[in-house]
Write a protein that holds these residues in place. Sequence first.
Motif, PDB file in Angstrom:
ATOM      1  N   VAL A 198       1.142  -1.438   0.095  1.00  8.27           N
ATOM      2  CA  VAL A 198       0.111   0.076   0.235  1.00  8.27           C
ATOM      3  C   VAL A 198       0.574   1.354   0.125  1.00  8.27           C
ATOM      4  N   ALA A 211      -9.454   2.641  -3.200  1.00  7.81           N
ATOM      5  CA  ALA A 211      -8.432   2.479  -3.406  1.00  7.81           C
ATOM      6  C   ALA A 211      -8.055   3.303  -5.549  1.00  7.81           C
ATOM      7  N   ARG A 228      -4.140   4.535  -1.648  1.00  9.37           N
ATOM      8  CA  ARG A 228      -5.270   4.759  -0.563  1.00  9.37           C
ATOM      9  C   ARG A 228      -4.929   6.446   0.073  1.00  9.37           C
TER      10      ARG A 228
END
Length: 145
Positions: A10, A75, A85
């Motif tokens: 992420v 996302a 994100r």
Amino acid sequence: MTERKTAARVVVAGAVYGGGRLLAARRSAPPELAGRWELPGGKVEPGEREEDALVRELREELGIETVPVARVPGAWPLPRGHELRVWTVRLVSGEPRPLQDHDALRWVTASEAAPDGQGPAPDPVDWLEADRPAVRAVLALLGPA
Ligand code: CDP
């Protein structure tokens, strides 16, 4: 759950806003991204909470102390299996300065930030690809400035 998702590479970025404006940062590296604008942030490290990564990245890159407020729904895919994100964040202290990875900062109005150029935008922001839908989601969440 959260930890498993965090393991999925992420990149977390912050929508720093104040006075009806959103903070945009111009990348200075790598060369293929230099000159394009982004919501500042960076990679979540293994075992690190998304919010903690965001606070750390904004401290390192801009010299500011922030508090994450809300995760922006959505996302967005990034190269090399990463996903972007975004959290809205409150600026607690410090004046943002481009300390690393960036060479310019801009506080932009909603019409300047709007990726599709809604409204009069004399100087629209040239966002990175993933940031375009992300900024749209941020503006939808924050409402018109
Ligand atoms: O600083 P760190 O190496 O942790 O991460 P980064 O270089 O800031 O971000 C990793 C990658 O995510 C970048 O190479 C961009 O491709 C992408 N990114 C993006 O597209 N939009 C953002 N707002 C932040 C990062």
